[in-house]
Write a protein that holds these residues in place. Structure first.
Motif, PDB file in Angstrom:
ATOM      1  N   CYS A   1       0.841  -1.202   0.000  1.00  0.00           N
ATOM      2  CA  CYS A   1       0.000   0.000   0.000  1.00  0.00           C
ATOM      3  C   CYS A   1       0.872   1.246   0.000  1.00  0.00           C
ATOM      4  CB  CYS A   1      -0.926   0.004   1.216  1.00  0.00           C
ATOM      5  SG  CYS A   1      -0.059   0.168   2.780  1.00  0.00           S
ATOM      6  N   SER A   2       0.230   2.386  -0.238  1.00  0.00           N
ATOM      7  CA  SER A   2       0.946   3.662  -0.169  1.00  0.00           C
ATOM      8  C   SER A   2       1.011   4.103   1.300  1.00  0.00           C
ATOM      9  CB  SER A   2       0.243   4.714  -1.025  1.00  0.00           C
ATOM     10  OG  SER A   2      -1.039   4.977  -0.488  1.00  0.00           O
ATOM     11  N   LYS A   3       1.832   5.119   1.545  1.00  0.00           N
ATOM     12  CA  LYS A   3       2.049   5.565   2.931  1.00  0.00           C
ATOM     13  C   LYS A   3       0.780   6.090   3.608  1.00  0.00           C
ATOM     14  CE  LYS A   3       5.208   8.533   5.544  1.00  0.00           C
ATOM     15  NZ  LYS A   3       4.250   9.432   6.182  1.00  0.00           N
TER      16      LYS A   3
ATOM     17  N   ILE B   1      -3.365   4.593  -6.827  1.00  0.00           N
ATOM     18  CA  ILE B   1      -2.181   5.269  -6.245  1.00  0.00           C
ATOM     19  C   ILE B   1      -1.745   6.335  -7.252  1.00  0.00           C
ATOM     20  CG2 ILE B   1       0.182   4.975  -5.390  1.00  0.00           C
ATOM     21  CD1 ILE B   1      -0.416   2.039  -4.882  1.00  0.00           C
ATOM     22  N   SER B   2      -1.518   7.562  -6.769  1.00  0.00           N
ATOM     23  CA  SER B   2      -1.240   8.660  -7.706  1.00  0.00           C
ATOM     24  C   SER B   2       0.138   8.539  -8.357  1.00  0.00           C
ATOM     25  CB  SER B   2      -1.370   9.999  -6.985  1.00  0.00           C
ATOM     26  OG  SER B   2      -0.514  10.028  -5.868  1.00  0.00           O
ATOM     27  N   GLY B   3       1.128   7.998  -7.628  1.00  0.00           N
ATOM     28  CA  GLY B   3       2.478   7.887  -8.197  1.00  0.00           C
ATOM     29  C   GLY B   3       3.360   9.045  -7.778  1.00  0.00           C
TER      30      GLY B   3
ATOM     31  N   ILE C   1      -3.568   1.230 -12.463  1.00  0.00           N
ATOM     32  CA  ILE C   1      -5.018   1.374 -12.646  1.00  0.00           C
ATOM     33  C   ILE C   1      -5.433   2.623 -11.872  1.00  0.00           C
ATOM     34  CG2 ILE C   1      -7.289   0.299 -12.302  1.00  0.00           C
ATOM     35  CD1 ILE C   1      -5.752  -2.446 -12.247  1.00  0.00           C
ATOM     36  N   ASN C   2      -5.897   3.637 -12.593  1.00  0.00           N
ATOM     37  CA  ASN C   2      -6.234   4.902 -11.943  1.00  0.00           C
ATOM     38  C   ASN C   2      -7.307   5.604 -12.775  1.00  0.00           C
ATOM     39  OD1 ASN C   2      -6.066   7.718 -10.967  1.00  0.00           O
ATOM     40  ND2 ASN C   2      -4.232   6.990  -9.895  1.00  0.00           N
ATOM     41  N   LYS C   3      -8.247   6.245 -12.097  1.00  0.00           N
ATOM     42  CA  LYS C   3      -9.341   6.877 -12.867  1.00  0.00           C
ATOM     43  C   LYS C   3      -8.930   8.227 -13.455  1.00  0.00           C
ATOM     44  CE  LYS C   3     -11.969   9.088  -9.174  1.00  0.00           C
ATOM     45  NZ  LYS C   3     -13.177   9.132  -8.406  1.00  0.00           N
TER      46      LYS C   3
HETATM   47  P1  FAD Z   1      -3.405  10.050  -3.413  1.00  0.00           P
HETATM   48  O1  FAD Z   1      -2.275  10.932  -3.775  1.00  0.00           O
HETATM   49  O2  FAD Z   1      -4.571  10.658  -2.719  1.00  0.00           O
HETATM   50  O3  FAD Z   1      -3.877   9.347  -4.757  1.00  0.00           O
HETATM   51  C1  FAD Z   1      -5.011   8.550  -4.879  1.00  0.00           C
HETATM   52  C2  FAD Z   1      -5.151   8.184  -6.345  1.00  0.00           C
HETATM   53  O4  FAD Z   1      -6.262   7.307  -6.492  1.00  0.00           O
HETATM   54  C3  FAD Z   1      -5.389   9.360  -7.279  1.00  0.00           C
HETATM   55  O5  FAD Z   1      -4.419   9.354  -8.319  1.00  0.00           O
HETATM   56  C4  FAD Z   1      -6.799   9.145  -7.822  1.00  0.00           C
HETATM   57  O6  FAD Z   1      -6.948   9.571  -9.160  1.00  0.00           O
HETATM   58  C5  FAD Z   1      -6.924   7.648  -7.690  1.00  0.00           C
HETATM   59  N1  FAD Z   1      -8.315   7.187  -7.543  1.00  0.00           N
HETATM   60  C6  FAD Z   1      -9.306   7.699  -6.759  1.00  0.00           C
HETATM   61  N2  FAD Z   1     -10.413   6.964  -6.871  1.00  0.00           N
HETATM   62  C7  FAD Z   1     -10.141   5.962  -7.750  1.00  0.00           C
HETATM   63  C8  FAD Z   1     -10.904   4.889  -8.260  1.00  0.00           C
HETATM   64  N3  FAD Z   1     -12.175   4.664  -7.872  1.00  0.00           N
HETATM   65  N4  FAD Z   1     -10.292   4.046  -9.142  1.00  0.00           N
HETATM   66  C9  FAD Z   1      -9.020   4.256  -9.540  1.00  0.00           C
HETATM   67  N5  FAD Z   1      -8.252   5.252  -9.082  1.00  0.00           N
HETATM   68  C10 FAD Z   1      -8.809   6.110  -8.180  1.00  0.00           C
HETATM   69  N6  FAD Z   1       4.145   7.810  -0.029  1.00  0.00           N
HETATM   70  C11 FAD Z   1       4.307   6.506  -0.254  1.00  0.00           C
HETATM   71  O7  FAD Z   1       3.451   5.841  -0.845  1.00  0.00           O
HETATM   72  N7  FAD Z   1       5.429   5.864   0.215  1.00  0.00           N
HETATM   73  C12 FAD Z   1       6.409   6.504   0.874  1.00  0.00           C
HETATM   74  O8  FAD Z   1       7.399   5.872   1.279  1.00  0.00           O
HETATM   75  C13 FAD Z   1       6.267   7.897   1.131  1.00  0.00           C
HETATM   76  N8  FAD Z   1       7.220   8.587   1.783  1.00  0.00           N
HETATM   77  C14 FAD Z   1       7.071   9.941   1.933  1.00  0.00           C
HETATM   78  C15 FAD Z   1       8.098  10.671   2.534  1.00  0.00           C
HETATM   79  C16 FAD Z   1       7.975  12.037   2.673  1.00  0.00           C
HETATM   80  C17 FAD Z   1       9.090  12.786   3.318  1.00  0.00           C
HETATM   81  C18 FAD Z   1       6.819  12.691   2.206  1.00  0.00           C
HETATM   82  C19 FAD Z   1       6.692  14.174   2.325  1.00  0.00           C
HETATM   83  C20 FAD Z   1       5.804  11.984   1.621  1.00  0.00           C
HETATM   84  C21 FAD Z   1       5.905  10.597   1.479  1.00  0.00           C
HETATM   85  N9  FAD Z   1       4.888   9.846   0.889  1.00  0.00           N
HETATM   86  C22 FAD Z   1       5.084   8.527   0.658  1.00  0.00           C
HETATM   87  C23 FAD Z   1       3.585  10.437   0.547  1.00  0.00           C
HETATM   88  C24 FAD Z   1       3.483  10.814  -0.933  1.00  0.00           C
HETATM   89  O9  FAD Z   1       4.029  12.089  -1.164  1.00  0.00           O
HETATM   90  C25 FAD Z   1       2.035  10.787  -1.396  1.00  0.00           C
HETATM   91  O10 FAD Z   1       1.289  11.674  -0.604  1.00  0.00           O
HETATM   92  C26 FAD Z   1       1.379   9.409  -1.331  1.00  0.00           C
HETATM   93  O11 FAD Z   1       2.187   8.453  -2.002  1.00  0.00           O
HETATM   94  C27 FAD Z   1       0.002   9.456  -1.975  1.00  0.00           C
HETATM   95  O12 FAD Z   1      -0.662   8.240  -1.721  1.00  0.00           O
HETATM   96  P2  FAD Z   1      -1.813   7.733  -2.698  1.00  0.00           P
HETATM   97  O13 FAD Z   1      -1.288   7.734  -4.085  1.00  0.00           O
HETATM   98  O14 FAD Z   1      -2.350   6.488  -2.128  1.00  0.00           O
HETATM   99  O15 FAD Z   1      -2.945   8.852  -2.485  1.00  0.00           O
END
Ligand code: FAD
Length: 323
Positions: free
Chosen positions: A235-237, A268-270, A287-289
């Protein structure tokens, strides 16, 4: 002179990365026209030790003692260093696993050796140079490192080298290391297994979910796909910070770095910090919307759409293929 490789086991069973490092080290040994010695620490059967002959080990040093059943960094580093000296090894290869990340620098310091950790390719070896490609800046870049020391330590990233069969009949001998109390400054009292799932750093396939999954109650679609593929889950953080998933599943710069053959990122946004821990995966499926999600820029395959519609369909298709 020889090449020495450390082979890791879990409860007597060699990890896949153990065969990878043997195969990798054998390729180097062949280039240098040297023998390959493997060292195993822990309670491993002769049959398991012999299996290292499939990838070219000429000799196996077996260290088996009750005190060494669990991984102890100082003691293991001391044993491997002594074995390297006995075997006159100039190259020592380990996996860049949790244990390898702790061991490699210790061994390099003890042997006054150069270290290439996170290696992802075979070294370019000629009379004057020993160059090796390795990951740098938490996997965001590659560096070509030159090791100029006589003795070299290489920690190979898991899943970065294809196994090459080279059948040998290895000579298995017991290795008695000279250990002292300072080698046991850390003692493992108990190992508590938190999950029976496939270990994330060793997994060949990882199915990973992000905040797009909306909540822990929706993780069933991730688990179902992972089960159908025989994959580990990640999972993401923010997902682990929110307590939707255990912290052991968090991948990225501040979590676990993975390099599976297949990484499937769902919702996951990437972000750069996430990519830091997954970008060395062989194939990335996103896979992302949101078609503008940054993850698509590094994806080998991308599906734009709603995960809740797409993922169950993929799982059903995989199950149907298996029947
Ligand atoms: P979001 O950024 O909220 O993205 C969610 C995504 O889901 C979006 O792209 C959206 O379009 C998509 N989505 C929404 N609904 C659907 C749907 N129904 N079907 C398909 N897609 C959908 N993050 C990490 O993961 N790992 C790390 O080790 C890490 N270390 C960090 C260290 C530091 C110092 C900092 C500042 C940040 C760190 N982060 C880390 C956090 C990172 O910057 C991001 O905030 C985090 O990765 C975002 O997680 P996410 O992609 O799950 O969430």
């Amino acid at each position: 002179m020889s090449v020495l490789v450390f082979v890791e086991n879990i409860e007597g069973k060699f990890k896949k990365s153990a065969f990878e490092v043997v195969s990798y080290a054998k390729t180097i040994a062949n280039t240098l026209n040297q023998k390959l010695t493997a060292i195993s620490i822990g309670d491993v059967s002769d049959t398991a030790l012999e299996s290292l002959g499939k990838y070219g080990a000429n000799k196996i040093l077996n260290v088996n003692s009750e005190k060494l059943k669990s991984f102890i960094n100082q003691a293991y580093a001391s044993i491997i260093t002594q074995a390297a000296k006995q075997e006159e090894a100039t190259i020592i290869v380990l996996s860049n696993s949790f244990s390898g990340k702790g061991l490699a620098p210790r061994i390099a310091a003890k042997m006054e050796a150069g270290l290439a950790d996170g290696a992802v390719g075979l070294p370019e070896i000629n009379e004057n140079n020993f160059r090796i490609k390795k990951t740098a800046f938490s996997g965001k870049a590659f560096a070509l490192t030159e090791l100029t020391s006589v003795i070299k330590v290489i920690a190979l990233n898991p899943n970065s080298f294809e196994l090459r069969d080279e059948i040998t009949t290895p000579e298995i001998t017991t290795f008695e290391a000279d250990l002292h109390s300072q080698d046991f400054n850390t003692i493992v009292k108990e190992i508590v297994r938190t999950t029976d799932k496939i270990s994330l750093p060793d997994a060949e396939i990882v199915v990973s979910g992000g905040r797009g999954l909306k909540g822990p109650e929706n993780w069933g679609i991730i688990e179902d796909l992972a089960n159908a593929l025989g994959a580990a889950t990640a999972c993401s953080k923010p997902v682990s910070d929110a307590g939707w998933r255990p912290h052991e599943e968090h991948v990225g710069q501040t979590g676990i770095a993975v390099s599976p053959n297949l990484y499937i990122a769902i919702g996951i946004s990437g972000a750069i910090q996430h990519l830091a821990g997954v970008s060395s995966s062989k194939t990335i499926v996103v896979i992302n919307k949101d078609p503008e999600a940054p993850f698509f820029k590094v994806a080998d395959y991308g599906i734009v759409g709603d995960a809740f519609e797409i993922v169950p369909k993929i799982t059903s298709a995989i199950k149907a293929l298996k029947e």
